[in-house]
Design a protein around this motif. Structure first.
Motif, PDB file in Angstrom:
ATOM      1  N   ALA A  11      89.188  23.188 122.342  1.00 15.00           N
ATOM      2  CA  ALA A  11      89.088  24.532 122.009  1.00 15.00           C
ATOM      3  C   ALA A  11      89.273  24.502 120.405  1.00 15.00           C
ATOM      4  N   LEU A  12      88.743  24.981 119.614  1.00 14.12           N
ATOM      5  CA  LEU A  12      88.878  25.174 118.176  1.00 14.12           C
ATOM      6  C   LEU A  12      90.191  26.205 117.765  1.00 14.12           C
ATOM      7  N   VAL A  13      91.009  25.653 117.237  1.00 17.45           N
ATOM      8  CA  VAL A  13      92.209  26.431 116.968  1.00 17.45           C
ATOM      9  C   VAL A  13      92.535  26.671 115.403  1.00 17.45           C
ATOM     10  N   GLY A  14      91.826  26.087 114.649  1.00 15.25           N
ATOM     11  CA  GLY A  14      92.246  26.146 113.304  1.00 15.25           C
ATOM     12  C   GLY A  14      91.381  25.523 112.375  1.00 15.25           C
ATOM     13  N   GLN A  29      90.800  21.675 113.499  1.00 14.44           N
ATOM     14  CA  GLN A  29      91.845  21.354 114.830  1.00 14.44           C
ATOM     15  C   GLN A  29      91.736  22.088 116.111  1.00 14.44           C
ATOM     16  N   SER A  30      91.889  21.009 117.153  1.00 13.83           N
ATOM     17  CA  SER A  30      91.507  21.601 118.616  1.00 13.83           C
ATOM     18  C   SER A  30      92.644  21.259 119.472  1.00 13.83           C
ATOM     19  N   VAL A  31      92.541  21.854 120.647  1.00 12.44           N
ATOM     20  CA  VAL A  31      93.664  21.583 121.571  1.00 12.44           C
ATOM     21  C   VAL A  31      92.732  21.560 123.147  1.00 12.44           C
ATOM     22  N   PRO A  35      97.580  27.426 126.196  1.00 12.37           N
ATOM     23  CA  PRO A  35      98.775  27.676 126.086  1.00 12.37           C
ATOM     24  C   PRO A  35      99.929  27.419 126.935  1.00 12.37           C
ATOM     25  N   HIS A  37     101.151  25.684 123.535  1.00 13.53           N
ATOM     26  CA  HIS A  37     100.822  24.289 122.752  1.00 13.53           C
ATOM     27  C   HIS A  37     102.186  23.694 122.302  1.00 13.53           C
ATOM     28  N   VAL A  42      97.922  19.463 119.551  1.00  9.37           N
ATOM     29  CA  VAL A  42      96.656  19.908 118.329  1.00  9.37           C
ATOM     30  C   VAL A  42      96.145  18.797 117.762  1.00  9.37           C
TER      31      VAL A  42
END
Length: 83
Positions: A11-14, A29-31, A35, A37, A42
């Motif tokens: 999942a794109l987080v930034g 950045q992805s995870v 959460p 996290h 990341v």
């Protein structure tokens, strides 16, 4: 072109971008887990592209999201007064 052994999911987080000479550096950045996290969760991926590729990517994302592109800046003062 797609080899399932080399596909990363997450999942794109930034994201962030910067100029790298005549290219654009896009850091995404992805995870891969829900959460909360931790820092090690990341993952960063950095892509280099030229301006044409960046525009094509932006247009593609607008198209698939169903959103409209931002409008150009409003007309200048001279054009508003005498246009």
């Amino acid at each position: 072109m797609e080899d399932s052994k080399h596909i990363d999911y997450g999942a794109l987080v930034g994201w962030a971008s910067s100029q790298a000479g005549d290219r654009i550096s896009l850091r995404m950045q992805s995870v891969t887990k829900p959460p909360p996290h931790e820092r090690d969760d990341v993952h960063s991926h950095i892509y280099l592209m030229d301006r044409n590729q960046a525009v094509q990517l932006a247009n593609y994302l607008f198209e698939i999201s169903g959103q409209s592109r931002p409008s150009r800046r409003g007309r200048g003062l001279f054009a508003r007064l005498f246009g």
